[in-house]
Design a protein around this motif. Structure first.
Motif, PDB file in Angstrom:
ATOM      1  N   THR A 139       1.061  -4.737  11.599  1.00  0.00           N
ATOM      2  CA  THR A 139       1.126  -3.270  11.526  1.00  0.00           C
ATOM      3  C   THR A 139       0.993  -2.728  10.108  1.00  0.00           C
ATOM      4  OG1 THR A 139       3.546  -3.293  11.335  1.00  0.00           O
ATOM      5  CG2 THR A 139       2.613  -3.163  13.566  1.00  0.00           C
ATOM      6  N   GLU A 140       1.066  -3.593   9.084  1.00  0.00           N
ATOM      7  CA  GLU A 140       1.036  -3.102   7.708  1.00  0.00           C
ATOM      8  C   GLU A 140      -0.389  -2.931   7.191  1.00  0.00           C
ATOM      9  OE1 GLU A 140       4.284  -4.348   4.982  1.00  0.00           O
ATOM     10  OE2 GLU A 140       4.594  -5.916   6.467  1.00  0.00           O
ATOM     11  N   PRO A 141      -0.628  -1.901   6.363  1.00  0.00           N
ATOM     12  CA  PRO A 141      -1.962  -1.679   5.810  1.00  0.00           C
ATOM     13  C   PRO A 141      -2.376  -2.811   4.858  1.00  0.00           C
ATOM     14  CG  PRO A 141      -0.480   0.167   5.320  1.00  0.00           C
ATOM     15  CD  PRO A 141       0.335  -0.905   5.948  1.00  0.00           C
ATOM     16  N   ALA A 142      -3.691  -2.998   4.729  1.00  0.00           N
ATOM     17  CA  ALA A 142      -4.230  -4.057   3.872  1.00  0.00           C
ATOM     18  C   ALA A 142      -4.005  -3.739   2.399  1.00  0.00           C
ATOM     19  CB  ALA A 142      -5.724  -4.213   4.143  1.00  0.00           C
ATOM     20  N   ALA A 154       7.321  -6.130  -2.557  1.00  0.00           N
ATOM     21  CA  ALA A 154       8.046  -6.800  -1.477  1.00  0.00           C
ATOM     22  C   ALA A 154       7.438  -8.182  -1.258  1.00  0.00           C
ATOM     23  CB  ALA A 154       7.971  -5.981  -0.194  1.00  0.00           C
ATOM     24  N   ILE A 155       8.195  -9.027  -0.585  1.00  0.00           N
ATOM     25  CA  ILE A 155       7.707 -10.356  -0.206  1.00  0.00           C
ATOM     26  C   ILE A 155       7.053 -10.239   1.168  1.00  0.00           C
ATOM     27  CG2 ILE A 155       8.370 -12.730   0.354  1.00  0.00           C
ATOM     28  CD1 ILE A 155       8.790 -12.151  -2.582  1.00  0.00           C
ATOM     29  N   ARG A 156       5.868 -10.812   1.289  1.00  0.00           N
ATOM     30  CA  ARG A 156       5.150 -10.825   2.558  1.00  0.00           C
ATOM     31  C   ARG A 156       4.401 -12.142   2.703  1.00  0.00           C
ATOM     32  NH1 ARG A 156       8.019  -7.156   3.289  1.00  0.00           N
ATOM     33  NH2 ARG A 156       7.499  -5.049   3.945  1.00  0.00           N
ATOM     34  N   ARG A 157       3.961 -12.427   3.913  1.00  0.00           N
ATOM     35  CA  ARG A 157       3.027 -13.524   4.163  1.00  0.00           C
ATOM     36  C   ARG A 157       1.674 -12.912   4.460  1.00  0.00           C
ATOM     37  NH1 ARG A 157       4.807 -18.493   3.780  1.00  0.00           N
ATOM     38  NH2 ARG A 157       6.998 -18.860   4.128  1.00  0.00           N
ATOM     39  N   ILE A 158       0.615 -13.621   4.111  1.00  0.00           N
ATOM     40  CA  ILE A 158      -0.727 -13.134   4.406  1.00  0.00           C
ATOM     41  C   ILE A 158      -1.038 -13.477   5.863  1.00  0.00           C
ATOM     42  CG2 ILE A 158      -3.177 -13.335   3.858  1.00  0.00           C
ATOM     43  CD1 ILE A 158      -2.333 -14.012   0.962  1.00  0.00           C
ATOM     44  N   LEU A 159      -1.226 -12.445   6.645  1.00  0.00           N
ATOM     45  CA  LEU A 159      -1.522 -12.617   8.059  1.00  0.00           C
ATOM     46  C   LEU A 159      -3.007 -12.878   8.282  1.00  0.00           C
ATOM     47  CD1 LEU A 159      -0.621 -12.429  11.055  1.00  0.00           C
ATOM     48  CD2 LEU A 159      -1.126  -9.975  10.915  1.00  0.00           C
ATOM     49  N   GLY A 163     -17.650  -5.840   0.777  1.00  0.00           N
ATOM     50  CA  GLY A 163     -17.652  -6.713  -0.398  1.00  0.00           C
ATOM     51  C   GLY A 163     -16.315  -6.856  -1.094  1.00  0.00           C
ATOM     52  N   ILE A 164     -15.284  -6.206  -0.592  1.00  0.00           N
ATOM     53  CA  ILE A 164     -13.948  -6.292  -1.203  1.00  0.00           C
ATOM     54  C   ILE A 164     -13.051  -7.086  -0.270  1.00  0.00           C
ATOM     55  CG2 ILE A 164     -11.929  -4.983  -1.958  1.00  0.00           C
ATOM     56  CD1 ILE A 164     -13.866  -2.645  -2.544  1.00  0.00           C
ATOM     57  N   MET A 165     -12.385  -8.099  -0.831  1.00  0.00           N
ATOM     58  CA  MET A 165     -11.456  -8.907  -0.040  1.00  0.00           C
ATOM     59  C   MET A 165     -10.199  -8.095   0.251  1.00  0.00           C
ATOM     60  SD  MET A 165     -13.000 -11.683   0.606  1.00  0.00           S
ATOM     61  CE  MET A 165     -11.733 -12.704   1.291  1.00  0.00           C
ATOM     62  N   LYS A 166      -9.840  -8.041   1.508  1.00  0.00           N
ATOM     63  CA  LYS A 166      -8.632  -7.335   1.939  1.00  0.00           C
ATOM     64  C   LYS A 166      -7.657  -8.360   2.492  1.00  0.00           C
ATOM     65  CE  LYS A 166     -10.055  -2.983   1.551  1.00  0.00           C
ATOM     66  NZ  LYS A 166      -9.346  -1.836   1.067  1.00  0.00           N
ATOM     67  N   TYR A 167      -6.413  -8.231   2.075  1.00  0.00           N
ATOM     68  CA  TYR A 167      -5.348  -9.133   2.517  1.00  0.00           C
ATOM     69  C   TYR A 167      -4.377  -8.302   3.360  1.00  0.00           C
ATOM     70  CZ  TYR A 167      -7.367 -12.058  -1.078  1.00  0.00           C
ATOM     71  OH  TYR A 167      -8.255 -12.795  -1.833  1.00  0.00           O
ATOM     72  N   TYR A 168      -4.083  -8.806   4.545  1.00  0.00           N
ATOM     73  CA  TYR A 168      -3.198  -8.093   5.450  1.00  0.00           C
ATOM     74  C   TYR A 168      -1.811  -8.737   5.404  1.00  0.00           C
ATOM     75  CZ  TYR A 168      -7.327  -5.711   7.079  1.00  0.00           C
ATOM     76  OH  TYR A 168      -8.461  -4.941   7.121  1.00  0.00           O
ATOM     77  N   PRO A 169      -0.860  -8.049   4.759  1.00  0.00           N
ATOM     78  CA  PRO A 169       0.493  -8.615   4.642  1.00  0.00           C
ATOM     79  C   PRO A 169       1.280  -8.413   5.925  1.00  0.00           C
ATOM     80  CG  PRO A 169       0.405  -6.470   3.587  1.00  0.00           C
ATOM     81  CD  PRO A 169      -0.985  -6.750   4.104  1.00  0.00           C
ATOM     82  N   THR A 170       2.271  -9.258   6.127  1.00  0.00           N
ATOM     83  CA  THR A 170       3.133  -9.105   7.295  1.00  0.00           C
ATOM     84  C   THR A 170       4.535  -9.611   7.005  1.00  0.00           C
ATOM     85  OG1 THR A 170       3.345  -9.506   9.670  1.00  0.00           O
ATOM     86  CG2 THR A 170       2.561 -11.347   8.336  1.00  0.00           C
ATOM     87  N   ALA A 193       0.841  -1.196   0.000  1.00  0.00           N
ATOM     88  CA  ALA A 193       0.000   0.000   0.000  1.00  0.00           C
ATOM     89  C   ALA A 193       0.878   1.249   0.000  1.00  0.00           C
ATOM     90  CB  ALA A 193      -0.918  -0.020   1.214  1.00  0.00           C
ATOM     91  N   PRO A 194       0.441   2.328  -0.663  1.00  0.00           N
ATOM     92  CA  PRO A 194       1.258   3.552  -0.721  1.00  0.00           C
ATOM     93  C   PRO A 194       1.637   4.100   0.653  1.00  0.00           C
ATOM     94  CG  PRO A 194      -0.606   3.718  -2.227  1.00  0.00           C
ATOM     95  CD  PRO A 194      -0.800   2.451  -1.429  1.00  0.00           C
TER      96      PRO A 194
END
Length: 195
Positions: A141-144, A113-118, A125-132, A99-100
């Motif tokens: 702590t990272e934005p979706a 960047a490389i992240r794992r989905i937390l 109605g929108i799927m949000k993925y939270y990277p970590t 995210a910006p």
């Protein structure tokens, strides 16, 4: 007569091998000069510089994250380009555009960047993925991000490929793997013409 024929076959084999080395080196240099994370044959090659995806024990010696989840620093991470057909789930290692507002220091110039989905959640109605990352103090702590930000799913890492790419795109690698083979090819051509 047979000796001359075997020498010419050896010369052809040497010329082909030198040409392959030149083409690989030239291709790597062009690809990595255009993008920090180029796409090659349907796979992204991400050069993992930081240790943000390595599981580190906490100060008391324990850790809550499985150490096998680590993606190590100084490795080339091969990520299959994501086309949306494979479902994403928790703990998937992904290559994504952060995210910006994400202030992570390990993203490349294009924000990848490389992240794992937390966590995965549906918001309006929108799927949000939270990277970590795998650093205990930054988990959650990272934005979706959305599925549009996912570029690839990580398949494997290679320290040897990382070292080769670093060498081939560096000054000494260009001399050894590009300039020297070109000089040898010209020498082989001159020898062939003299015969």
């Amino acid at each position: 007569m047979k000796k001359k024929k075997s020498l010419s076959i050896l010369g052809i084999v040497a010329a082909v091998l030198l040409l392959i080395v030149v083409l690989i080196t030239l291709t790597l240099n062009v690809l990595f000069s255009q993008h920090d994370t180029p796409k090659i044959f349907g796979n992204y090659v991400y050069l993992m510089e930081s240790d943000s995806m390595e599981v580190k024990p906490s100060t008391d010696g324990s850790t809550t994250i499985d150490a096998s989840a680590s993606i190590h620093a100084k490795t080339a991470v091969i990520c299959k380009a994501y086309d949306g057909s494979e479902p994403l789930s928790k703990n998937n290692a992904i290559l994504c555009v952060l995210a910006p507002e994400d202030t992570s220091s390990d993203k490349d110039k294009e924000g990848m960047a490389i992240r794992r989905i937390l966590n995965i959640a549906s918001e309006t109605g929108i799927m949000k993925y939270y990277p970590t990352t795998m650093q205990v103090d930054t988990i959650g702590t990272e934005p979706a991000i959305t599925v549009d930000s996912v570029r690839g799913i990580c398949r494997y890492e290679s320290a040897q490929l990382y070292s080769f790419i670093q060498f081939a795109t560096g000054f000494s690698g260009i001399i050894v793997l590009l300039a020297l083979p070109c000089v040898l090819l010209i020498a082989l051509l001159i020898v062939a013409l003299v015969r």
